[in-house]
Motif scaffolding. Structure first.
Motif: not given
Length: 193
Positions: A82, A90, A93, A115, A118, A124, A127, A170
């Protein structure tokens, strides 16, 4: 035995390790890995060592080693990244699954876990990723994990010597395909807020 930060029974994520440098490098030299990441020439081990020293000091990246948990001892099977944009909260990946570990679903599991981390640990807001449009397997993995097409960069990549589009995908937290392993871990912990 590696320390796994997050796992789901099939796959685990642990620290990115300097003692696995040569292993990471060998995975990256695989032709499909090079093709999928848009690299057109191999990278020397010496250059990779210099690059790793800088990356391990870089606080703008979260890097995980992906482990296959099919056997009693976790086996390194790839890595995820990440690349953080702290200003926007943000990240971009990236995934690499080792050649011998492909076809086992590890790409999907590693993507979901990364994810999950993240969104639920790093906080975040979104991503994103880029994938060459002919890389059908990768695109299917990402869609199955909740990524959506956000646009295309026309003729931005090369696949088997021919120009191709690069799909930009995204995900925001509402797109996350649950359940969250982070939430499960926190909720089962004896120490809760």
């Amino acid at each position: 035995m590696p320390d796994l930060w997050i796992s789901n029974g099939h796959c685990g994520l642990g620290s990115y390790r300097s003692d696995l440098l040569e292993t990471y490098w060998q995975w990256e030299q695989d032709l499909l890995s090079m093709l999928g990441h848009g690299r057109r020439s191999p990278l020397s081990l010496e250059r990779r060592k210099d690059w790793l020293d800088n990356q391990l000091k870089n606080e703008s990246q979260i890097r995980f080693t992906v482990y296959d948990l099919a056997s009693a001892t976790p086996v390194p099977a790839g890595f995820t990244v990440l690349a953080l944009d702290h200003t926007r909260q943000t990240a971009e990946y990236a995934l690499l699954v080792a050649p011998k570990s492909r076809g086992k679903g590890l790409g999907r599991h590693a993507t979901r876990l990364t994810v999950d981390y993240g969104f639920h640990v790093s906080g975040l807001h979104a991503i994103s990723l880029r994938v060459l449009t002919p890389h059908v397997t990768a695109r299917a993995i990402y869609r199955g994990c909740g990524f959506r097409e956000a646009g295309r960069l026309r003729s931005a990549g090369v696949w088997l010597g021919a120009r191709c589009d690069e799909e930009v995908m995204d995900m925001v937290p509402a797109d996350f395909v649950g359940p969250s392993m982070v939430s499960s871990y926190i909720n089962s912990s004896p120490i809760q807020a």
